[in-house]
Write an enzyme that holds these catalytic residues in place. Structure first.
Site, PDB file in Angstrom:
ATOM      1  CE  LYS A 189      -1.809   2.973   2.129  1.00  0.00           C
ATOM      2  NZ  LYS A 189      -1.522   4.402   1.803  1.00  0.00           N
ATOM      3  CD  GLU A 264      12.191  -0.209  10.594  1.00  0.00           C
ATOM      4  OE1 GLU A 264      12.722   0.650  11.329  1.00  0.00           O
ATOM      5  OE2 GLU A 264      12.545  -1.404  10.585  1.00  0.00           O
ATOM      6  CB  CYS A 298      12.698   8.022   9.482  1.00  0.00           C
ATOM      7  SG  CYS A 298      13.809   6.965   8.563  1.00  0.00           S
ATOM      8  CD  GLU A 395       9.759  12.170  12.747  1.00  0.00           C
ATOM      9  OE1 GLU A 395       8.588  11.756  12.869  1.00  0.00           O
ATOM     10  OE2 GLU A 395      10.656  11.528  12.190  1.00  0.00           O
TER      11      GLU A 395
HETATM   12  P1  NAD Z   1       1.789   8.221   8.049  1.00  0.00           P
HETATM   13  O1  NAD Z   1       1.860   7.343   9.240  1.00  0.00           O
HETATM   14  O2  NAD Z   1       0.741   9.241   8.006  1.00  0.00           O
HETATM   15  O3  NAD Z   1       1.595   7.369   6.708  1.00  0.00           O
HETATM   16  C1  NAD Z   1       2.457   6.316   6.366  1.00  0.00           C
HETATM   17  C2  NAD Z   1       1.679   5.308   5.552  1.00  0.00           C
HETATM   18  O4  NAD Z   1       0.667   4.758   6.390  1.00  0.00           O
HETATM   19  C3  NAD Z   1       0.962   5.882   4.325  1.00  0.00           C
HETATM   20  O5  NAD Z   1       1.001   4.940   3.281  1.00  0.00           O
HETATM   21  C4  NAD Z   1      -0.459   6.057   4.824  1.00  0.00           C
HETATM   22  O6  NAD Z   1      -1.418   5.998   3.802  1.00  0.00           O
HETATM   23  C5  NAD Z   1      -0.594   4.862   5.748  1.00  0.00           C
HETATM   24  N1  NAD Z   1      -1.623   5.017   6.785  1.00  0.00           N
HETATM   25  C6  NAD Z   1      -2.053   6.164   7.361  1.00  0.00           C
HETATM   26  N2  NAD Z   1      -3.034   5.877   8.258  1.00  0.00           N
HETATM   27  C7  NAD Z   1      -3.219   4.537   8.240  1.00  0.00           C
HETATM   28  C8  NAD Z   1      -4.065   3.643   8.943  1.00  0.00           C
HETATM   29  N3  NAD Z   1      -4.948   4.073   9.855  1.00  0.00           N
HETATM   30  N4  NAD Z   1      -3.977   2.321   8.678  1.00  0.00           N
HETATM   31  C9  NAD Z   1      -3.077   1.849   7.782  1.00  0.00           C
HETATM   32  N5  NAD Z   1      -2.262   2.650   7.070  1.00  0.00           N
HETATM   33  C10 NAD Z   1      -2.320   3.977   7.296  1.00  0.00           C
HETATM   34  O7  NAD Z   1       3.251   8.842   7.901  1.00  0.00           O
HETATM   35  P2  NAD Z   1       3.731   9.834   6.786  1.00  0.00           P
HETATM   36  O8  NAD Z   1       3.267  11.193   7.186  1.00  0.00           O
HETATM   37  O9  NAD Z   1       3.419   9.325   5.449  1.00  0.00           O
HETATM   38  O10 NAD Z   1       5.315   9.710   6.940  1.00  0.00           O
HETATM   39  C11 NAD Z   1       6.030  10.488   7.839  1.00  0.00           C
HETATM   40  C12 NAD Z   1       6.431   9.675   9.044  1.00  0.00           C
HETATM   41  O11 NAD Z   1       7.095   8.467   8.646  1.00  0.00           O
HETATM   42  C13 NAD Z   1       7.419  10.390   9.920  1.00  0.00           C
HETATM   43  O12 NAD Z   1       7.035  10.250  11.270  1.00  0.00           O
HETATM   44  C14 NAD Z   1       8.722   9.677   9.659  1.00  0.00           C
HETATM   45  O13 NAD Z   1       9.672   9.767  10.659  1.00  0.00           O
HETATM   46  C15 NAD Z   1       8.287   8.297   9.374  1.00  0.00           C
HETATM   47  N6  NAD Z   1       9.296   7.579   8.553  1.00  0.00           N
HETATM   48  C16 NAD Z   1      10.045   6.606   9.156  1.00  0.00           C
HETATM   49  C17 NAD Z   1      11.033   5.924   8.455  1.00  0.00           C
HETATM   50  C18 NAD Z   1      11.860   4.838   9.134  1.00  0.00           C
HETATM   51  O14 NAD Z   1      12.515   4.060   8.459  1.00  0.00           O
HETATM   52  N7  NAD Z   1      11.860   4.740  10.434  1.00  0.00           N
HETATM   53  C19 NAD Z   1      11.233   6.228   7.114  1.00  0.00           C
HETATM   54  C20 NAD Z   1      10.444   7.225   6.508  1.00  0.00           C
HETATM   55  C21 NAD Z   1       9.472   7.885   7.249  1.00  0.00           C
END
Ligand code: NAD
Length: 491
Positions: A189, A264, A298, A395
């Site tokens: 997804k 992650e 991240c 963050e």
């Molecule tokens: P997000 O959690 O909003 O979304 C991430 C993914 O989850 C998207 O595909 C989104 O559609 C999906 N999602 C959202 N709500 C959901 C739900 N209720 N059920 C299932 N899936 C759902 O995060 P974002 O804003 O896209 O990304 C930013 C965040 O990601 C930051 O906090 C960042 O630090 C983190 N990040 C972590 C890493 C790592 O390797 N640790 C890498 C990149 C980003």
């Protein structure tokens, strides 16, 4: 140099519907807009996977594990993954340009990092596919008779892979490659803000010859497609990269049925600069650590801890580096920092800048928004901060670095560890003993000394606390997609 017009010409070639059971689904009447972060115009309308598509993908994944995909042995899986790497290498320019357009980052970043890393990840895990061996384990025997006990590694099942928008191709590869190497079927997804390269990746898997159902790509919003997938009882494991808030929801959903997760999540990583460090190298590394990919990383080194003895010298160098960054359209020659992903993210970063000022930190440079269309924020540095300020604790996920002075190594470690996150850290010092000692004392999943740790598919990646659970990549990354079964034969 590819122009914006040339990049936009690639978009109509990208599929815009869900891919599962070896087919591109028809439009279902429900679409969401993919918006260009630089022009704020719609790039594409993509069909959102709903209950029928999620159900279809999970059923096809299960059927393929019980059928054609389940019968492909390790060598066969390796060949298919290597084929994906080859095809991706052939089309890497197309992927890099689309990633740049969709995410808003300058093209040199996907060309230098995202695409090469994605390709290497598929090759690395192709190498694991026929090497997932069990162990022979001595036992005390059974009723006085000797036994032969051994373990085998079996695929954990159908894996839901959910990715964020900052590096969708690379992070998609981090999830797909190890799971497929282990023999799992994967339903990906991709992020709703930047789904284009993941949809293109589905066509690469199709061309590589994966059996239908082994790989599916379901575009959609998190609250719709993501949630349906996570709640689907046919999913055995959820591999998620994203925010701690969503990660928590997923962990709770996965607890029903005790399904596996790898999470992650975010970070607030310290970059610790000691007085004996090579200050030019440290300034270059620290600036890259917070400003690369617009700070939407991240592992971004957003807390910059500096020894008081070199504080002013380093500040000067960092400010010069921040001011040398050219913010602009990723397709303009000379641009070194692009736009943030969307208006929400830009406003969130601006709110943190206001919180930094209101909290008493000294704004050294940046903080504003360039007067132009697009979700841009200037590279920003705050000094005279304390670790209790909001900008030091939360963050931001944008190009905002917070500089905090320290007086001793113990104080530096205490500040580094006084944090809700524990993902990454860098240490800058000429003292080898101190480098190793501090690397051991800092709470983080990955520590790099005098540089940023190379992104390498062989190295385990992940964190603890709010940064998540489990490891991707390397041996633990592939083993996390297996169950270890014990077999005992009484001899
Ligand atoms: P997000 O959690 O909003 O979304 C991430 C993914 O989850 C998207 O595909 C989104 O559609 C999906 N999602 C959202 N709500 C959901 C739900 N209720 N059920 C299932 N899936 C759902 O995060 P974002 O804003 O896209 O990304 C930013 C965040 O990601 C930051 O906090 C960042 O630090 C983190 N990040 C972590 C890493 C790592 O390797 N640790 C890498 C990149 C980003």
């Amino acid at each position: 140099m590819v122009t914006r017009a040339e990049a936009e010409h690639l978009v109509p070639e990208v599929p815009t519907t869900p891919y599962f059971a070896g087919q591109w689904a028809a439009g279902n009447g429900r679409t969401f807009d993919v918006v260009d972060p630089v022009t704020e115009r719609r790039l594409a309308a993509v069909t959102e996977a709903g209950p029928a598509e999620v159900d279809g993908a999970v059923s096809a994944a299960r059927a393929s594990m019980d059928g054609d995909w389940g019968r492909v042995d390790g060598e066969g899986r390796a060949a298919l993954l290597n084929r994906v790497a080859d095809l991706l290498a052939d089309r890497s320019e197309e992927f890099a340009v689309l990633e740049s357009l969709d995410v808003g980052k300058p093209g040199f970043e996907p060309r230098a990092i995202d695409l090469p890393q994605a390709i290497r990840t598929f090759r690395h895990f192709a190498g694991w596919a026929d090497k997932l061996a069990g162990r022979a384990i001595p036992t005390a025997g059974y009723r006085g008779r000797p036994t032969l006990s051994y373990t085998v590694r079996e695929p954990v099942g159908v894996v839901a892979a959910i990715t964020p928008w900052n590096s969708p191709t690379m992070i998609g590869a981090w999830k797909l490659a190890p799971a497929l190497a282990a023999g799992c079927a994967v339903v990906l997804k991709p992020p709703e803000d930047a789904p284009l390269t993941s949809l293109l990746l589905a066509s690469v898997f199709e061309e590589a010859g994966f059996p239908p159902g082994a790989v599916s790509v379901l575009p959609g919003r998190g609250a719709v497609t993501g949630r349906l997938l996570v709640d689907h009882p046919g999913i055995d494991k959820i591999s998620f990269t994203g925010s701690p808030e969503t990660g928590h929801r997923i962990a709770v959903a996965a607890a029903s049925g005790f399904r596996r997760t790898t999470l992650e999540l975010g970070g607030k990583s310290p970059q610790i600069v000691f007085a004996d460090a090579d200050l030019d190298a440290a300034a270059e590394g620290v600036a890259a650590g917070i400003f690369a990919n617009q700070g939407e990383v991240c592992a971004a080194g957003s807390r910059i801890l500096v020894d008081r003895a070199v504080h002013d010298d380093l500040l000067e160098r960092l400010v010069a580096r921040a001011r040398a960054i050219t913010v602009g359209d990723p397709f303009d020659a000379g641009t070194t920092m692009g736009a943030l992903i969307n208006a929400r993210q830009r406003d969130r970063v601006s709110r943190y800048v206001e919180a930094g000022i209101a909290g008493g930190a000294r704004l050294l440079t940046g903080g504003g928004r360039p007067q132009r269309t697009g979700y841009f924020v200037e590279p920003t540095l705050f000094a005279d901060a304390t670790n209790s300020m909001t900008i030091a604790r939360e963050e931001i996920f944008g190009p905002v670095g917070t500089i905090i002075p320290f007086g001793s190594g113990d104080e530096a470690v205490a500040i580094a560890n006084d944090c809700d996150y524990a993902l990454a850290a860098t240490i800058w010092t000429a003292d080898l003993g101190r480098a190793h000692t501090v690397a051991r004392r800092v709470k983080a999943g990955a520590v790099a000394v005098n540089g940023w740790s190379p992104l390498d598919p062989a190295l385990p990646w992940g964190g603890s606390k709010l940064s998540g659970q489990g490891r991707e990549l390397g041996r633990p990354g592939v083993e996390a997609n297996t169950e270890e079964k014990t077999v005992t034969v009484v001899l």
